[in-house]
Structure formats: C-alpha cells, structure tokens
Design a protein around this motif. Sequence first.
Motif, PDB file in Angstrom:
ATOM      1  N   MET A   1      -4.092  -1.166  16.427  1.00  0.00           N
ATOM      2  CA  MET A   1      -3.606  -0.264  15.395  1.00  0.00           C
ATOM      3  C   MET A   1      -4.337   1.073  15.518  1.00  0.00           C
ATOM      4  O   MET A   1      -5.559   1.115  15.537  1.00  0.00           O
ATOM      5  N   ASP A   2      -3.579   2.165  15.586  1.00  0.00           N
ATOM      6  CA  ASP A   2      -4.211   3.475  15.685  1.00  0.00           C
ATOM      7  C   ASP A   2      -4.677   3.932  14.300  1.00  0.00           C
ATOM      8  O   ASP A   2      -4.266   3.403  13.265  1.00  0.00           O
ATOM      9  N   LEU A   3      -5.545   4.944  14.297  1.00  0.00           N
ATOM     10  CA  LEU A   3      -6.161   5.385  13.046  1.00  0.00           C
ATOM     11  C   LEU A   3      -5.141   5.936  12.059  1.00  0.00           C
ATOM     12  O   LEU A   3      -5.290   5.768  10.841  1.00  0.00           O
ATOM     13  N   LYS A   4      -4.111   6.602  12.551  1.00  0.00           N
ATOM     14  CA  LYS A   4      -3.103   7.162  11.651  1.00  0.00           C
ATOM     15  C   LYS A   4      -2.363   6.056  10.918  1.00  0.00           C
ATOM     16  O   LYS A   4      -2.132   6.131   9.700  1.00  0.00           O
ATOM     17  N   THR A   5      -1.981   5.013  11.651  1.00  0.00           N
ATOM     18  CA  THR A   5      -1.308   3.875  11.022  1.00  0.00           C
ATOM     19  C   THR A   5      -2.243   3.180  10.046  1.00  0.00           C
ATOM     20  O   THR A   5      -1.862   2.830   8.923  1.00  0.00           O
ATOM     21  N   TRP A   6      -3.509   2.986  10.469  1.00  0.00           N
ATOM     22  CA  TRP A   6      -4.478   2.335   9.603  1.00  0.00           C
ATOM     23  C   TRP A   6      -4.705   3.143   8.328  1.00  0.00           C
ATOM     24  O   TRP A   6      -4.839   2.575   7.239  1.00  0.00           O
ATOM     25  N   GLU A   7      -4.723   4.461   8.430  1.00  0.00           N
ATOM     26  CA  GLU A   7      -5.000   5.289   7.250  1.00  0.00           C
ATOM     27  C   GLU A   7      -3.981   5.054   6.146  1.00  0.00           C
ATOM     28  O   GLU A   7      -4.330   5.036   4.963  1.00  0.00           O
ATOM     29  N   SER A   8      -2.720   4.843   6.515  1.00  0.00           N
ATOM     30  CA  SER A   8      -1.701   4.585   5.489  1.00  0.00           C
ATOM     31  C   SER A   8      -1.961   3.250   4.795  1.00  0.00           C
ATOM     32  O   SER A   8      -1.831   3.143   3.563  1.00  0.00           O
ATOM     33  N   PHE A   9      -2.364   2.233   5.556  1.00  0.00           N
ATOM     34  CA  PHE A   9      -2.723   0.948   4.950  1.00  0.00           C
ATOM     35  C   PHE A   9      -3.995   1.086   4.102  1.00  0.00           C
ATOM     36  O   PHE A   9      -4.090   0.521   3.009  1.00  0.00           O
ATOM     37  N   TYR A  10      -4.948   1.826   4.622  1.00  0.00           N
ATOM     38  CA  TYR A  10      -6.216   2.016   3.924  1.00  0.00           C
ATOM     39  C   TYR A  10      -6.000   2.652   2.553  1.00  0.00           C
ATOM     40  O   TYR A  10      -6.563   2.201   1.547  1.00  0.00           O
ATOM     41  N   ASN A  11      -5.170   3.680   2.504  1.00  0.00           N
ATOM     42  CA  ASN A  11      -4.892   4.335   1.224  1.00  0.00           C
ATOM     43  C   ASN A  11      -4.182   3.393   0.255  1.00  0.00           C
ATOM     44  O   ASN A  11      -4.428   3.422  -0.954  1.00  0.00           O
ATOM     45  N   GLN A  12      -3.324   2.535   0.793  1.00  0.00           N
ATOM     46  CA  GLN A  12      -2.658   1.527  -0.038  1.00  0.00           C
ATOM     47  C   GLN A  12      -3.679   0.565  -0.638  1.00  0.00           C
ATOM     48  O   GLN A  12      -3.606   0.213  -1.822  1.00  0.00           O
ATOM     49  N   ILE A  13      -4.648   0.147   0.169  1.00  0.00           N
ATOM     50  CA  ILE A  13      -5.696  -0.770  -0.303  1.00  0.00           C
ATOM     51  C   ILE A  13      -6.540  -0.102  -1.388  1.00  0.00           C
ATOM     52  O   ILE A  13      -6.840  -0.715  -2.425  1.00  0.00           O
ATOM     53  N   LEU A  14      -6.915   1.155  -1.172  1.00  0.00           N
ATOM     54  CA  LEU A  14      -7.698   1.872  -2.174  1.00  0.00           C
ATOM     55  C   LEU A  14      -6.966   1.912  -3.509  1.00  0.00           C
ATOM     56  O   LEU A  14      -7.557   1.676  -4.571  1.00  0.00           O
ATOM     57  N   ASP A  15      -5.675   2.218  -3.456  1.00  0.00           N
ATOM     58  CA  ASP A  15      -4.885   2.295  -4.688  1.00  0.00           C
ATOM     59  C   ASP A  15      -4.751   0.935  -5.359  1.00  0.00           C
ATOM     60  O   ASP A  15      -4.884   0.815  -6.580  1.00  0.00           O
ATOM     61  N   ASP A  16      -4.522  -0.096  -4.550  1.00  0.00           N
ATOM     62  CA  ASP A  16      -4.267  -1.429  -5.093  1.00  0.00           C
ATOM     63  C   ASP A  16      -5.513  -2.034  -5.730  1.00  0.00           C
ATOM     64  O   ASP A  16      -5.452  -2.681  -6.775  1.00  0.00           O
ATOM     65  N   PHE A  17      -6.668  -1.816  -5.112  1.00  0.00           N
ATOM     66  CA  PHE A  17      -7.910  -2.413  -5.603  1.00  0.00           C
ATOM     67  C   PHE A  17      -8.709  -1.466  -6.497  1.00  0.00           C
ATOM     68  O   PHE A  17      -9.700  -1.883  -7.091  1.00  0.00           O
ATOM     69  N   GLY A  18      -8.304  -0.213  -6.542  1.00  0.00           N
ATOM     70  CA  GLY A  18      -9.052   0.754  -7.330  1.00  0.00           C
ATOM     71  C   GLY A  18     -10.355   1.178  -6.686  1.00  0.00           C
ATOM     72  O   GLY A  18     -11.286   1.607  -7.370  1.00  0.00           O
ATOM     73  N   TYR A  19     -10.429   1.075  -5.365  1.00  0.00           N
ATOM     74  CA  TYR A  19     -11.628   1.472  -4.647  1.00  0.00           C
ATOM     75  C   TYR A  19     -11.633   2.983  -4.417  1.00  0.00           C
ATOM     76  O   TYR A  19     -10.592   3.636  -4.430  1.00  0.00           O
ATOM     77  N   GLY A  20     -12.813   3.517  -4.141  1.00  0.00           N
ATOM     78  CA  GLY A  20     -12.941   4.889  -3.691  1.00  0.00           C
ATOM     79  C   GLY A  20     -13.363   4.922  -2.248  1.00  0.00           C
ATOM     80  O   GLY A  20     -13.926   3.953  -1.724  1.00  0.00           O
ATOM     81  N   SER A  21     -13.111   6.040  -1.578  1.00  0.00           N
ATOM     82  CA  SER A  21     -13.425   6.137  -0.150  1.00  0.00           C
ATOM     83  C   SER A  21     -14.818   6.692   0.121  1.00  0.00           C
ATOM     84  O   SER A  21     -15.348   6.525   1.223  1.00  0.00           O
ATOM     85  N   ALA A  22     -15.417   7.342  -0.868  1.00  0.00           N
ATOM     86  CA  ALA A  22     -16.700   8.025  -0.630  1.00  0.00           C
ATOM     87  C   ALA A  22     -17.788   7.052  -0.194  1.00  0.00           C
ATOM     88  O   ALA A  22     -18.558   7.347   0.735  1.00  0.00           O
ATOM     89  N   GLU A  23     -17.857   5.882  -0.824  1.00  0.00           N
ATOM     90  CA  GLU A  23     -18.892   4.912  -0.460  1.00  0.00           C
ATOM     91  C   GLU A  23     -18.612   4.264   0.886  1.00  0.00           C
ATOM     92  O   GLU A  23     -19.540   3.886   1.604  1.00  0.00           O
ATOM     93  N   ASP A  24     -17.326   4.129   1.244  1.00  0.00           N
ATOM     94  CA  ASP A  24     -16.998   3.639   2.582  1.00  0.00           C
ATOM     95  C   ASP A  24     -17.536   4.599   3.638  1.00  0.00           C
ATOM     96  O   ASP A  24     -18.108   4.175   4.656  1.00  0.00           O
ATOM     97  N   LEU A  25     -17.341   5.885   3.412  1.00  0.00           N
ATOM     98  CA  LEU A  25     -17.837   6.884   4.356  1.00  0.00           C
ATOM     99  C   LEU A  25     -19.359   6.861   4.408  1.00  0.00           C
ATOM    100  O   LEU A  25     -19.953   6.888   5.496  1.00  0.00           O
ATOM    101  N   ARG A  26     -19.992   6.806   3.249  1.00  0.00           N
ATOM    102  CA  ARG A  26     -21.472   6.782   3.216  1.00  0.00           C
ATOM    103  C   ARG A  26     -22.008   5.563   3.946  1.00  0.00           C
ATOM    104  O   ARG A  26     -22.965   5.658   4.722  1.00  0.00           O
ATOM    105  N   SER A  27     -21.391   4.403   3.726  1.00  0.00           N
ATOM    106  CA  SER A  27     -21.827   3.179   4.382  1.00  0.00           C
ATOM    107  C   SER A  27     -21.687   3.300   5.900  1.00  0.00           C
ATOM    108  O   SER A  27     -22.578   2.899   6.655  1.00  0.00           O
TER     109      SER A  27
END
Length: 238
Positions: A1-27
């Motif tokens: 899976m390329d990053l562009k395709t993954w990004e669309s899934f990733y944003n869906q996961i963030l919305d569904d679970f109520g997660y934020g991306s800032a801590e993912d980046l920091r980690s």
Amino acid sequence: MDLKTWESFYNQILDDFGYGSAEDLRSAEILEEMIKKFKNNVDLSEISEKIFEKEVYIFGAGPSLKKHVLKLKETINQDIAIIAADGATKALLEENIVPDIIVSDLDGDIDSILKSNDLGSIVVAHAHGDNIDKLEKYIKLLKNIVGSTQFPKKFDLLVNYGGFTDGDRCCFLAEEFGAKKMILCGMDFGIYVTKYSRPNIENDVELADEVKVKKLKYAEMFVNWLVNNGKSPIEFMA
C-alpha cells in the motif's frame, strides 16, 4: 500500500476513533531518534531475505492461536517464514518455535518479545500516539529492529506499508517483501481476546471491549483489502 492510499485510510481511522495525529508524529520522531542513537536497526534487505518468495505463516493472538501453533509444529520445514504479531510470540516460544519476525507496538508479553529477539527474531517496532512510554523503555533493550509508523509521511529510518493492528501490519509487511503466499493463523477477527494479546486478563479467553472489537474489524477489512489488491495469495489455516 502506498502512502497516499494509506493516508485516506489513516484519516478515516482518526475520525472513527477520535484520535489525533500529533502524538503519532511525535512518537514516530522519538522512535527514529532512538534508532539513530542506539544504532540497533537492521537493513531492510534482511527482512527481504526472510520473506521473498516464501510461504509466510502469520500468527495473530486470537482464540485459534494455540491450535494453529501446534498444527504448524507438526509440519514445519525450513522453506517457510514465520511472522508473529506481538503477543503471539509467547505461544510460539512455548512450543520452541522462534519467529523470524515480530511485528509489535510493544504492548504484549514483552519478556517473550525480548527473549525471541535475543534468539534471532527481527522486531518491527511500531510507534503510535499512546506507546511512547514503551518505546522509551524497551527500544534500547532490543537489537535487530526495524522502526515503523502509521503517520503518513516518509521517514529516513521508519517504514509504513499500511495497516492498523499488529496482525494486519504483518500481512502488509509480507506483501511488501514479496511473499509467495500468506497463511494466516490465530487471526479470528471476532469478539474475543486471549491472554496472548492481553496478558493482564484473568482467563485464557475473554470478551473484547468495544474498542478492541472495532480494531479487529479494521484488521479484517485491511486483510480483505490485501486479498483484493495484493499480489501475494492469502489463505487461512483450517
């Protein structure tokens, strides 16, 4: 899976679970800095050597795990690769089977992961928003690692082939490195968790909480995505 395709899934996961991306980046940034400091990573060619053109047995920590470990033990040969998702490592070690690769966010049985790593397993150590404490505690104790992240950008020392749980990330790893075939073991995608995935539960198998059930549904969705879009055939061990 390329990053562009993954990004669309990733944003869906963030919305569904109520997660934020800032801590993912920091980690992810913390993990990369630790790898630079300890220099305990391996070249991706070592992953390729273990997976390319081999039948890859991927072990999740579902209720069928122990049965499938015993079934593998009866037929094991030298022409396969074994990838364990996090806590499934313990079940394999109980039968004196050392996985070639462990994919883990380090929240399973860490003693088994450290032991297996010491016996030769490569650990694909995953960074996400709520495991920074585990990264800081355990990365320095590991050798022969590959760092991974779910944050959708390129890093110098971290990989991101797609996937949300340890189990489906195993599958994306096998796909990325050209597995001849994947055989999924202990990957039940149901409503139960085992002591291998949740070491602190009282019983061997218990009902999963709502968040875990949702995560397992995502894992199943991603495996089905690979069935339809990947090059490596996928089958489930009976």
